[in-house]
Motif scaffolding. Structure first.
Motif, PDB file in Angstrom:
ATOM      1  N   PHE A  29       0.859  -0.976   0.046  1.00  5.50           N
ATOM      2  CA  PHE A  29      -0.117   0.024   0.075  1.00  5.50           C
ATOM      3  C   PHE A  29       0.785   1.361   0.116  1.00  5.50           C
ATOM      4  CE2 PHE A  29      -3.052  -3.285   1.909  1.00  5.50           C
ATOM      5  CZ  PHE A  29      -3.923  -3.029   1.034  1.00  5.50           C
ATOM      6  N   ASN A  39      -2.201   4.293  -3.507  1.00  9.78           N
ATOM      7  CA  ASN A  39      -3.112   3.121  -3.388  1.00  9.78           C
ATOM      8  C   ASN A  39      -3.825   3.486  -2.176  1.00  9.78           C
ATOM      9  OD1 ASN A  39      -2.016   1.307  -5.413  1.00  9.78           O
ATOM     10  ND2 ASN A  39      -0.640   0.300  -4.129  1.00  9.78           N
ATOM     11  N   ARG A  40      -3.144   3.975  -0.987  1.00  6.39           N
ATOM     12  CA  ARG A  40      -4.077   4.555   0.124  1.00  6.39           C
ATOM     13  C   ARG A  40      -5.259   5.512  -0.324  1.00  6.39           C
ATOM     14  NH1 ARG A  40      -1.548   2.225   4.622  1.00  6.39           N
ATOM     15  NH2 ARG A  40       0.503   1.476   4.470  1.00  6.39           N
ATOM     16  N   SER A  44      -6.135   0.659   5.093  1.00  5.88           N
ATOM     17  CA  SER A  44      -5.722   1.661   4.559  1.00  5.88           C
ATOM     18  C   SER A  44      -4.915   2.774   5.546  1.00  5.88           C
ATOM     19  CB  SER A  44      -6.331   2.220   3.467  1.00  5.88           C
ATOM     20  OG  SER A  44      -5.609   3.330   2.754  1.00  5.88           O
ATOM     21  N   GLY A  45      -5.062   2.524   6.784  1.00  5.82           N
ATOM     22  CA  GLY A  45      -4.455   3.295   7.727  1.00  5.82           C
ATOM     23  C   GLY A  45      -5.373   4.429   8.245  1.00  5.82           C
ATOM     24  N   SER A  76      -6.520   7.489   5.944  1.00  6.39           N
ATOM     25  CA  SER A  76      -7.609   7.251   5.151  1.00  6.39           C
ATOM     26  C   SER A  76      -8.702   7.144   6.002  1.00  6.39           C
ATOM     27  CB  SER A  76      -7.598   5.866   4.377  1.00  6.39           C
ATOM     28  OG  SER A  76      -6.204   5.917   3.227  1.00  6.39           O
TER      29      SER A  76
END
Length: 404
Positions: free
Chosen positions: A34, A38-39, A80-81, A84
């Motif tokens: 990622f 991407n994120r 995604s973290g 995000s």
């Protein structure tokens, strides 16, 4: 019936982008990673899904909409973290203010309580290293939905709105739907990732298997000339061998060592990945170099080479690899004419493509032999290894791939 239709539509909107994203990664080499792009993409998809869910709640009770907006938030946080997840939460707040400013303060309060809870749950559960992975996200979705429902119930009580049995029943259904939807999404993600990892492992295993078989074949082919060379060296070590025989035996030893070296060179050309510098190559100019290289060998075997090339046949390729490929092919054509003959090399343009043809009037091949061309250690020649043709196939394939 409308409730079921809206609910299924919400679930479809939530699952379809996730499946598409992961399926697109199936064709990418290397492990799933990622990076920031991407994120950002996942954050965008989850934000759009949250907006759709808020615009299409699956049921409404006296002013309170029940929807699946929490699911995209959880997906963004889990996969995604934090950045995000916070982005999706901010989008939800902004869209809430846009569609109904009167409830904005209430939604801000709910988010301020729910987001830290989600982050604490993720940090403390260490869910990525537990099995089964679908259990913890589903539990988190259930608890988040339950907290949202409880806060909604408190808001209704504070606003003097009745809380009856049907409201509690809908609240239970709301929590269960969240849990099952999150279970479905997590299950799909886990299964698709397992399939990606399995596919990559199979590809690695196939490559290792091919190279191990090829290495075993190379060892077998090298052993023969080495055995012959060792035998002649033992004979040469004897004092009674005359000078004429020494000269003959020494020549044979050199030939066998050269043959072993040729096998090793062809194997390394196939097995060792190399970063090739691609440049514009004029095939018509390259044919002159090919002619200088192959003419002495052709003359020795009584073969005439005729080259008919159009001018300015430009292709994007590695000139050294292309010469190696052409030398292998023309050498095979010459050796296919043991009694002499003519080798015709033609080059021309057809539409936007450059066509290069090498024709001989040799003994020919059967369809079965043609199908086996390019496989290691298959050759119609007595002392052939087939590696030269295999390397040529690889060079041509790389050239075709780079031109797409």
């Amino acid at each position: 019936m409308n409730v079921i239709d809206d609910l299924l539509l919400n679930i479809l909107v939530l699952t379809l982008p996730i499946m598409v994203c992961h399926i697109l990664w199936l064709d990418r080499p290397g492990p799933i990673s990622f990076n920031p792009s991407n994120r950002a993409f996942i954050g965008l998809i989850c934000s759009l899904a949250a907006i759709f869910c808020m615009s299409h709640p699956f049921f409404t009770i006296t002013g309170n909409n029940f929807d699946l907006r929490t699911i995209p938030v959880l997906v963004a946080f889990l996969y995604s973290g934090i950045r995000s997840g916070l982005t999706v939460s901010a989008v939800i707040l902004a869209y809430t203010y846009y569609i109904d400013g009167s409830d904005f303060l209430w939604i801000v309060t709910l988010s301020a309580l729910l987001v830290p809870f989600i982050l604490a749950f993720i940090a403390l559960s260490n869910w990525k290293y537990r099995t089964p992975k679908v259990m913890f996200p589903s539990l988190l979705a259930f608890i988040s939905a339950l907290a949202t429902f409880c806060m909604t119930m408190l808001y209704r009580i504070d606003s003097n709105v009745s809380v009856d049995r049907s409201f509690l029943l809908y609240g239970l259904l709301f929590c269960i739907v969240h849990m099952l939807t999150m279970w479905l999404i997590t299950y799909l993600i886990v299964r698709i990732r397992e399939n990606i990892a399995m596919r990559q492992e199979v590809q690695r295993s196939e490559k290792l298997n091919v190279l191990s078989e090829l290495a075993a074949s190379v060892a077998h082919e090298i052993r023969n000339p080495m055995t012959v060379a060792r035998g002649f060296m033992q004979i040469l070590s004897q004092s009674e061998v005359n000078e004429e025989k020494k000269r003959i035996y020494t020549t044979m030893v050199i030939e066998e060592i050269d043959r072993a070296q040729s096998i090793i060179t062809d194997y390394l050309s196939f097995a060792k990945p190399q970063a090739e510098k691609l440049e514009e190559v004029d095939v018509s100019t390259l044919s002159l170099k090919l002619s200088n290289l192959i003419n002495p060998y052709a003359s020795m075997r009584g073969v005439e080479i005729h080259i008919d090339m159009e001018s300015s046949l430009l292709v994007k390729a590695n000139s050294e690899k292309m010469i190696q490929c052409l030398v292998n092919l023309t050498k095979n054509g010459i050796e296919a004419m043991p009694s002499g003959g003519t080798l015709l090399i033609t080059g021309f343009k057809k539409s936007a493509k450059v066509i290069l043809q090498i024709k001989d009037n040799g003994i020919g091949m059967t369809p079965e032999q043609v199908n086996r061309l390019g496989t290691p250690f298959y050759s119609t020649k007595n002392k052939g290894t087939g590696l030269g043709m295999m390397v040529s196939y690889r060079i041509i394939k790389h050239l075709a791939d780079s031109s797409k």
